[in-house]
Scaffold this motif. Structure first.
Motif, mmCIF file in Angstrom:
data_model
loop_
_atom_site.group_PDB
_atom_site.id
_atom_site.type_symbol
_atom_site.label_atom_id
_atom_site.label_comp_id
_atom_site.label_asym_id
_atom_site.label_seq_id
_atom_site.Cartn_x
_atom_site.Cartn_y
_atom_site.Cartn_z
ATOM 1 N N PRO A 238 1.454 9.019 -4.741
ATOM 2 C CA PRO A 238 0.858 7.938 -3.951
ATOM 3 C C PRO A 238 -0.549 8.298 -3.493
ATOM 4 O O PRO A 238 -0.853 9.464 -3.231
ATOM 5 N N ALA A 239 -1.401 7.291 -3.429
ATOM 6 C CA ALA A 239 -2.762 7.468 -2.909
ATOM 7 C C ALA A 239 -2.796 6.890 -1.497
ATOM 8 O O ALA A 239 -2.600 5.686 -1.304
ATOM 9 N N ARG A 240 -3.030 7.735 -0.496
ATOM 10 C CA ARG A 240 -3.023 7.270 0.888
ATOM 11 C C ARG A 240 -4.123 6.257 1.159
ATOM 12 O O ARG A 240 -4.006 5.424 2.068
ATOM 13 N N SER A 241 -5.183 6.323 0.356
ATOM 14 C CA SER A 241 -6.324 5.444 0.612
ATOM 15 C C SER A 241 -6.169 4.065 -0.007
ATOM 16 O O SER A 241 -7.033 3.203 0.188
ATOM 17 N N ALA A 242 -5.081 3.836 -0.763
ATOM 18 C CA ALA A 242 -4.961 2.578 -1.502
ATOM 19 C C ALA A 242 -3.614 1.916 -1.247
ATOM 20 O O ALA A 242 -2.598 2.583 -1.022
ATOM 21 N N VAL A 243 -3.628 0.595 -1.309
ATOM 22 C CA VAL A 243 -2.400 -0.196 -1.182
ATOM 23 C C VAL A 243 -2.380 -1.213 -2.321
ATOM 24 O O VAL A 243 -3.437 -1.614 -2.828
ATOM 25 N N PRO A 244 -1.191 -1.637 -2.767
ATOM 26 C CA PRO A 244 -1.134 -2.630 -3.844
ATOM 27 C C PRO A 244 -1.835 -3.925 -3.434
ATOM 28 O O PRO A 244 -1.693 -4.403 -2.302
ATOM 29 N N ALA A 245 -2.591 -4.480 -4.351
ATOM 30 C CA ALA A 245 -3.262 -5.756 -4.109
ATOM 31 C C ALA A 245 -2.329 -6.903 -4.491
ATOM 32 O O ALA A 245 -1.240 -6.695 -5.033
ATOM 33 N N ASP A 246 -2.764 -8.130 -4.218
ATOM 34 C CA ASP A 246 -1.943 -9.291 -4.545
ATOM 35 C C ASP A 246 -1.784 -9.459 -6.053
ATOM 36 O O ASP A 246 -0.724 -9.866 -6.529
ATOM 37 N N GLU A 247 -2.827 -9.145 -6.806
ATOM 38 C CA GLU A 247 -2.771 -9.290 -8.267
ATOM 39 C C GLU A 247 -2.048 -8.101 -8.875
ATOM 40 O O GLU A 247 -2.396 -6.949 -8.590
ATOM 41 N N PRO A 248 -1.039 -8.343 -9.703
ATOM 42 C CA PRO A 248 -0.283 -7.232 -10.301
ATOM 43 C C PRO A 248 -1.200 -6.262 -11.049
ATOM 44 O O PRO A 248 -2.092 -6.675 -11.783
ATOM 45 N N GLY A 249 -0.959 -4.976 -10.844
ATOM 46 C CA GLY A 249 -1.736 -3.943 -11.521
ATOM 47 C C GLY A 249 -2.999 -3.533 -10.786
ATOM 48 O O GLY A 249 -3.657 -2.571 -11.184
ATOM 49 N N TRP A 250 -3.348 -4.244 -9.723
ATOM 50 C CA TRP A 250 -4.560 -3.940 -8.961
ATOM 51 C C TRP A 250 -4.203 -3.331 -7.616
ATOM 52 O O TRP A 250 -3.132 -3.576 -7.063
ATOM 53 N N TRP A 251 -5.143 -2.531 -7.108
ATOM 54 C CA TRP A 251 -5.002 -1.862 -5.818
ATOM 55 C C TRP A 251 -6.225 -2.165 -4.961
ATOM 56 O O TRP A 251 -7.279 -2.521 -5.484
#
Length: 288
Positions: free
Chosen positions: A133-146
């Protein structure tokens, strides 16, 4: 049955043929050869092999009642759409299938030029380079994007196709950023996105630290496991041209028919021809 570390796709391998061996011999190494090889050899995991609900390379679940293995095999496997880390792992699995888990890389000490052998387990190396996991990133609304936290920067993992299309050098890096990063593309944001990418979708290339056995100097080596595995697969396939020539001369078969054979059967035929020709050319025993 291998399962890719980044996307979690279950994959089954088709038997190798002479076309696969020729691809390796003519393509040698590099990401383009790796992508072409995985695209040829990888097949879709069927419900009876990977279990109900298994993920297939198209990203869809495999319904045990609807899955048709022959129809699945006829569909192509788009290796260009895989993250580079998944391509790396699949090449490593092909090498492990042929030669086992142990890999030895050779290098030389920059201080005293002594030879250095790095002996390691592919399984252990893959485990060390698993996605985190990357602490600086969260899943975005668009699949495959962060999305980077507290920023207006979105990103996705580069695919093998992205890397091949972008090319090398500064222009290639710029093209990758344009394809995989949206919103704030300032230098700091891009560096943060790249750090997150390295955690979420690591490749099998990295530095290996050690000590020279001769001069005791610290040694740092650039270890590209995908390329090491490809080089060994190329070596294993290197006899394909001689074997095609041998079987064409002995049986008058067409090149395509020989290349269509499973690699193991082609090799066995060639060994039989060599054995029979050797027996024919042995000298007659001398009279007592």
């Amino acid at each position: 049955m291998p399962r890719t570390p980044v996307l979690g796709l279950s994959v089954r391998w088709r038997p190798s043929t002479g076309h696969d061996d020729l691809l390796l011999v003519e393509g040698r190494s590099g990401l383009s050869t790796a992508v072409a090889l995985v695209g040829r050899r990888a097949g879709r995991a069927h419900a009876d092999e990977a279990g109900p609900g298994a993920v297939r390379p198209d990203g869809e679940g495999c319904d045990p009642e609807a899955c048709d293995p022959e129809a699945c095999d006829r569909k192509g496997f788009d290796a260009r759409s895989l993250p580079v880390g998944d391509v790396d792992m699949l090449v490593a699995d092909l090498r492990r299938e042929r030669l086992g888990d142990r890999l030895v890389a050779e290098a030389s000490c920059a201080h005293c030029s002594a030879r250095i052998d790095i002996d390691f387990s592919l399984t252990g190396h893959l485990r060390h380079h698993r996605p985190r996991p990357a602490r600086s990133a969260v899943p975005a609304d668009e699949p495959g994007w962060w999305r980077l936290r507290h920023t207006r920067t979105w990103f996705r993992l580069p695919t093998a196709g992205d890397v091949l299309a972008a090319g090398a050098g500064r222009e290639g890096h710029r093209a990758l950023v344009e394809a995989c990063v949206r919103g704030d593309r300032s230098a700091g944001a891009v560096r943060a996105a790249e750090r997150a990418m390295a955690s979420l979708g690591p490749t099998l290339r990295g530095d290996a630290e050690g000590t020279c056995p001769e001069c005791a100097a610290s040694v740092s080596l650039d270890l590209d496991v995908r390329e090491l595995c490809l080089e060994e697969l190329v070596f294993l396939a290197s006899g394909v041209l001689d074997e095609v020539h041998l079987l064409a001369s002995a049986y008058h078969w067409k090149e395509r028919d020989i290349l269509d054979l499973p690699s193991s059967r082609r090799i066995h035929y060639a060994e039989r021809v060599r054995a029979s020709w050797s027996a024919e050319t042995l000298p007659e025993p001398a009279d007592a």
